[in-house]
Design an enzyme around this catalytic site. Structure first.
Site, mmCIF file in Angstrom:
data_model
loop_
_atom_site.group_PDB
_atom_site.id
_atom_site.type_symbol
_atom_site.label_atom_id
_atom_site.label_comp_id
_atom_site.label_asym_id
_atom_site.label_seq_id
_atom_site.Cartn_x
_atom_site.Cartn_y
_atom_site.Cartn_z
ATOM 1 N N ASP A 44 0.856 -1.195 0.000
ATOM 2 C CA ASP A 44 0.000 0.000 0.000
ATOM 3 C C ASP A 44 0.892 1.245 0.000
ATOM 4 O OD1 ASP A 44 -1.882 2.090 0.627
ATOM 5 O OD2 ASP A 44 -3.224 0.527 1.393
ATOM 6 N N SER A 85 -7.189 4.155 -1.125
ATOM 7 C CA SER A 85 -6.940 2.708 -1.123
ATOM 8 C C SER A 85 -8.217 1.911 -1.382
ATOM 9 C CB SER A 85 -6.309 2.271 0.195
ATOM 10 O OG SER A 85 -5.026 2.839 0.323
ATOM 11 N N THR A 138 -7.840 -2.144 1.707
ATOM 12 C CA THR A 138 -7.234 -3.016 0.692
ATOM 13 C C THR A 138 -7.768 -4.451 0.759
ATOM 14 O OG1 THR A 138 -5.290 -1.597 0.847
ATOM 15 C CG2 THR A 138 -5.044 -3.648 -0.401
ATOM 16 N N GLU A 253 -0.984 -8.132 1.778
ATOM 17 C CA GLU A 253 -0.707 -6.694 1.764
ATOM 18 C C GLU A 253 0.319 -6.247 2.810
ATOM 19 O OE1 GLU A 253 -3.612 -4.017 3.371
ATOM 20 O OE2 GLU A 253 -3.009 -2.374 2.065
ATOM 21 N N ASP A 258 2.189 2.602 3.317
ATOM 22 C CA ASP A 258 1.342 3.788 3.140
ATOM 23 C C ASP A 258 1.386 4.721 4.356
ATOM 24 O OD1 ASP A 258 -0.970 5.266 1.872
ATOM 25 O OD2 ASP A 258 -2.053 4.467 3.600
ATOM 26 N N HIS A 262 2.288 8.652 4.750
ATOM 27 C CA HIS A 262 1.427 9.686 5.357
ATOM 28 C C HIS A 262 2.164 10.427 6.472
ATOM 29 C CE1 HIS A 262 -2.399 8.997 3.336
ATOM 30 N NE2 HIS A 262 -2.268 7.703 3.500
ATOM 31 N N HIS A 301 -1.358 2.765 -5.044
ATOM 32 C CA HIS A 301 -1.012 4.171 -5.345
ATOM 33 C C HIS A 301 0.287 4.467 -4.638
ATOM 34 C CE1 HIS A 301 -2.088 4.893 -1.218
ATOM 35 N NE2 HIS A 301 -3.229 4.258 -1.438
ATOM 36 N N HIS A 327 -1.761 10.788 -0.704
ATOM 37 C CA HIS A 327 -1.411 9.984 -1.875
ATOM 38 C C HIS A 327 -1.038 10.900 -3.033
ATOM 39 C CE1 HIS A 327 -4.437 6.836 -0.140
ATOM 40 N NE2 HIS A 327 -3.393 7.045 0.651
HETATM 41 MG MG MG Z 1 -4.196 -0.815 2.570
HETATM 42 ZN ZN ZN Z 2 -3.098 6.080 2.452
#
Ligand code: MG
Ligand code: ZN
Length: 365
Positions: A44, A85, A138, A253, A258, A262, A301, A327
């Site tokens: 992610d 996501s 996800t 995942e 991710d 962030h 992404h 993102h």
């Molecule tokens: Mg995710």
């Molecule tokens: Zn995110």
């Protein structure tokens, strides 16, 4: 020869050994160009810089970058130039572009079937593994149907609507401690699932169906003691799923790459990338020995507009900078290994990954 080039050459020489298995292991050669099994690994928020940060921190030795086929995926959603996501996961899971915040529904809110649900209906075994709550966007995209990704209680309920064989992640509270006071843990038990709160308690040979809910919400981040949960869960799920002669589909995942983006936290990204790469190594080793398994590694992404501004392949140091706390729209890498892998080279839409996978597994007939 400059030192970096030499290091890269050494890395290239040794990297395939990471997953090729020991020399004594027997390798089956697949006669068919069609895989029997697909392992889809999603990092992610994993753009090229996230991967290269992991590569640099590991001093140039990485499972992901040893995969023979690579391409790109275009990730925009039906509603936005920059996907979330939910829409990103739904595109990979169902082949349909939807609105941000949607899960397993099209842009009009109509439920669409995921590759996991189609595989299950055709008699394959299926699984989901994540380092977030298993109800998070996800993994949810592969099993749930809602226009609002934050409806975790509804998403948990959707796990009872399929015959998924194995799911491992956080999110126990969404099954056990619900506002509607339903106890979905009992419902899962009634359907033959072994419920586990710790992977060490699972006796794989006697377990047919597994719901391993290892934390109330999300799993802790690597630096807070998650340990080898993701690579261990990957190995366990593959052991269980491979029993099905018809094949299997599993999505695994690395959820928190991710969150490092962030947080604009380079070390968080590196820790989570390194962990995800270990899981990819488990998948590649399985596929190399099995010969009938396609492994796909991609992202939903990029997160953070992460750029690498300095570093060293000798010391493993990485310096980074970020354009965003959110993102970005940049294309994300796709890597593939195994029968059918060549189909994933070049630039493709994120929905094409679903379409190619369905066709390769013969699930479109
Ligand atoms: Mg995710
Ligand atoms: Zn995110």
């Amino acid at each position: 020869m400059n030192k970096h080039v030499l290091l890269l050459l050494i890395a290239a020489l040794f990297t395939p050994a990471l997953f090729a298995g020991s020399p004594g292991e027997k390798k089956k050669k697949s006669k068919s160009p069609h895989p029997k099994n697909i392992i889809l690994l999603i990092g992610d928020g994993m753009g090229a810089a996230q991967i290269y940060a992991g590569y640099t921190a590991q001093k140039g030795i990485m499972n992901i970058t040893s995969m023979p086929v690579s391409g790109f995926s275009v990730t925009y959603s039906a509603s936005d130039y920059i996907t979330d996501s939910g829409a990103g996961g739904t595109a990979l899971a169902t082949g349909v572009k939807t609105n941000n915040y949607s899960i397993g529904v099209d842009a009009n809110g109509k439920p669409v079937k995921s590759i996991l649900e189609i595989a299950e209906q055709k008699g394959l075994s299926t699984g989901l593994v994540a380092t977030s709550a298993i109800t998070h966007a996800t993994p949810a995209s592969f099993i749930a149907h809602t226009s609002n990704r934050s409806k975790y209680a509804d998403i948990a309920f959707d796990f009872l609507r399929t015959d998924i064989d194995v799911f491992i992640g956080g999110g126990y509270n969404h099954f056990a401690r619900r506002a509607d006071s339903l106890n979905l843990i009992d419902s899962l038990k009634a359907r033959g699932y072994v419920i586990a709160r710790n992977l060490k308690d699972v006796d794989v040979p006697t377990t047919q169906r597994l719901a391993a809910l290892l934390d109330g919400e999300h799993m802790p981040r690597m630096s807070k003691g998650r340990g080898d949960m993701l690579p261990d869960a990957t190995e366990m799920a593959l052991k269980m799923l491979k029993r099905n002669k018809k094949g299997f589909f599993i999505m695994i995942e690395g959820s928190q790459i991710d969150w490092g983006g962030h947080d604009n936290d380079v070390q968080y990204i590196i820790d989570e990338m390194t962990d995800f790469d270990k899981a990819v190594g488990k998948a590649l080793r399985f596929a190399a020995n099995d010969g009938e398994t396609l492994v796909i590694v991609t992202a939903d992404h990029e997160t953070g507009g992460f750029g690498i501004t300095g570093g060293s392949l000798v010391t493993g140091e990485v310096q980074g900078a970020f354009l965003s706390k959110d993102h970005t729209s940049t294309m994300v890498p796709v890597f593939a290994f195994g029968p059918g892998s060549e189909k994933f080279c070049g630039v493709q839409d994120n929905t094409d990954i679903f379409k190619k996978s369905i066709e390769l597994l013969g699930l479109n007939k």
